[in-house]
Structure formats: C-alpha cells, structure tokens
Design a protein around this motif. Sequence first.
Motif, mmCIF file in Angstrom:
data_model
loop_
_atom_site.group_PDB
_atom_site.id
_atom_site.type_symbol
_atom_site.label_atom_id
_atom_site.label_comp_id
_atom_site.label_asym_id
_atom_site.label_seq_id
_atom_site.Cartn_x
_atom_site.Cartn_y
_atom_site.Cartn_z
ATOM 1 N N HIS A 1 -3.423 10.092 -2.803
ATOM 2 C CA HIS A 1 -4.260 8.910 -2.609
ATOM 3 C C HIS A 1 -5.338 8.816 -3.688
ATOM 4 N N GLU A 2 -5.901 9.957 -4.073
ATOM 5 C CA GLU A 2 -6.907 9.958 -5.140
ATOM 6 C C GLU A 2 -6.316 9.475 -6.458
ATOM 7 N N TRP B 1 2.710 10.612 -4.316
ATOM 8 C CA TRP B 1 3.047 11.645 -3.338
ATOM 9 C C TRP B 1 4.430 12.226 -3.615
ATOM 10 N N SER C 1 -3.687 7.653 -6.855
ATOM 11 C CA SER C 1 -3.320 6.251 -6.708
ATOM 12 C C SER C 1 -4.518 5.339 -6.956
ATOM 13 N N SER C 2 -5.645 5.674 -6.341
ATOM 14 C CA SER C 2 -6.855 4.856 -6.509
ATOM 15 C C SER C 2 -7.325 4.848 -7.954
ATOM 16 N N THR D 1 -1.319 15.113 0.254
ATOM 17 C CA THR D 1 -1.460 13.676 0.493
ATOM 18 C C THR D 1 -2.787 13.149 -0.013
ATOM 19 N N ASP E 1 0.821 -1.214 0.000
ATOM 20 C CA ASP E 1 0.000 0.000 0.000
ATOM 21 C C ASP E 1 0.855 1.264 0.000
ATOM 22 N N GLU E 2 1.997 1.186 0.686
ATOM 23 C CA GLU E 2 2.897 2.341 0.711
ATOM 24 C C GLU E 2 3.449 2.616 -0.678
ATOM 25 N N TRP F 1 0.664 4.489 -3.094
ATOM 26 C CA TRP F 1 0.319 5.905 -3.012
ATOM 27 C C TRP F 1 1.546 6.806 -2.951
#
Length: 232
Positions: free
Chosen positions: A93-94, A78, A96-97, A89, A70-71, A74
Amino acid sequence: MTQQYKHLFFDLDHTLWDFDKNSEVTLLHLYNEYKLEERNIAPFTEFLDIFNYHNDRLWTRFRSGYIKRDELRWKRFWLTLLDFKIGDTALAHELSSAYLEMLPTQTLLVPHAKEVLEHCSKKYELHLITNGFENTQWMKLQYSGIASYFKEIITSEKSNCLKPHTDIFDYALKATGGTINDSIMIGDALEIDIKGAYNAGWDQVYYNPARIEHDHNPTHEVESLQELLEIF
C-alpha cells in the motif's frame, strides 16, 4: 481524404505520454527510496519486469470488470512483492501511494508527440479518450505541458465506461459534437483503441512502433508519430 475529419481523438498512455519510461523512472526512485535491494528484491530490472507483468494482467482484469480500481492499484505491488517471497501488505500500500503520487509528475513524451499536436491543433479539434484515472491523467497532461492542446478529455471515470466498449466512443461524440464520419481514433493498443473504434464505426490510426503483426486492417497504420504529419 483527411479533410473529412474535424475531430482527432488520441489515446494518452503509450501513444503520447511515454508510460513505460515514466513508470520505470518512478519505480527506480521507489526501489532506492524504500531500499528494496536490502530486502533481496534484486536486480531492479527483475523487479521492473515482474511489476509490469502484474500491472498489465490486472489492467486486463480491470477493463473486463473483474476488479475495482483500488484493487488494481495496490495489488500490482502486493503480487510483485509476493514473487520475491515478501508478504507485506502494508509495504504494498505504501509503494502504491508513492507510485501514484510520483508517476503523473513525470514528463517524458513519445518522440514527436508535441510536434504532432502542435501541427494538428491548427487544423482540427483534438481530444483524448483514455482508460486512465481522471486526476492522474490530468496531472500527466499538465506536467508534460500538453494539456492545452485538448478540448475534451474523455476518461473512463467521466464516461463510466472503458475502451474498447463502444459506449465510450458514443459518449465522446456526444461530448464533442463530433460524428462517426468526421472523427478518427489514434492509439497504440490494437484490441482497445483500434478495434474499439472500428466496432463503433470510426476510422482509426494504429500507432505500431514495435511493428506487431496482426490481421486487422486499420484505416491507417504508422510506426512513428511523425508519420501523422503526412496523414493530417
């Protein structure tokens, strides 16, 4: 010589599924959808290069066990944003998803991939050994239309180990009923696919389209996947 083989094990990303082109298409879509140019993230080519740099570096750390999945997912965004002096941040995350949702639906394959799979599937059992994530890799196979060629899909998640560690190659033999003598690994990553297979006692085919110079002596080396038709 090649008649000894019963099991051909392929890598997926960069070997059959064109990761670079599919990733670029996905990132361009996100670049436009999230209006990143308006945030002074320009030009797109620079954004792409910086992302690829961080992605490659974090994958190396992931394979070495220094970071979790998971690191990796995202933080590559970042760190890319930070290079453009954007410490957001939530946006990372957005992105990444959205990237993980869209990327595996892309369908670009490496030239001659389907032709080679069709040819080889008539004489051998075909399998995959991939460090990619289980659900993501299955989606890539299904959307690109090549899932049906493979009997076993060995992922790092399923086997709980990563190439180049010999454990994943040992796991692959147990999962398929193959042996060291009747199995061969085909991949583009010298340190990961080729040296990993070599250390596990397997024969290897190094797919080296960029003609990268090296001091390893793989069983076979090809510049185009089409050359596999002459080997198998």
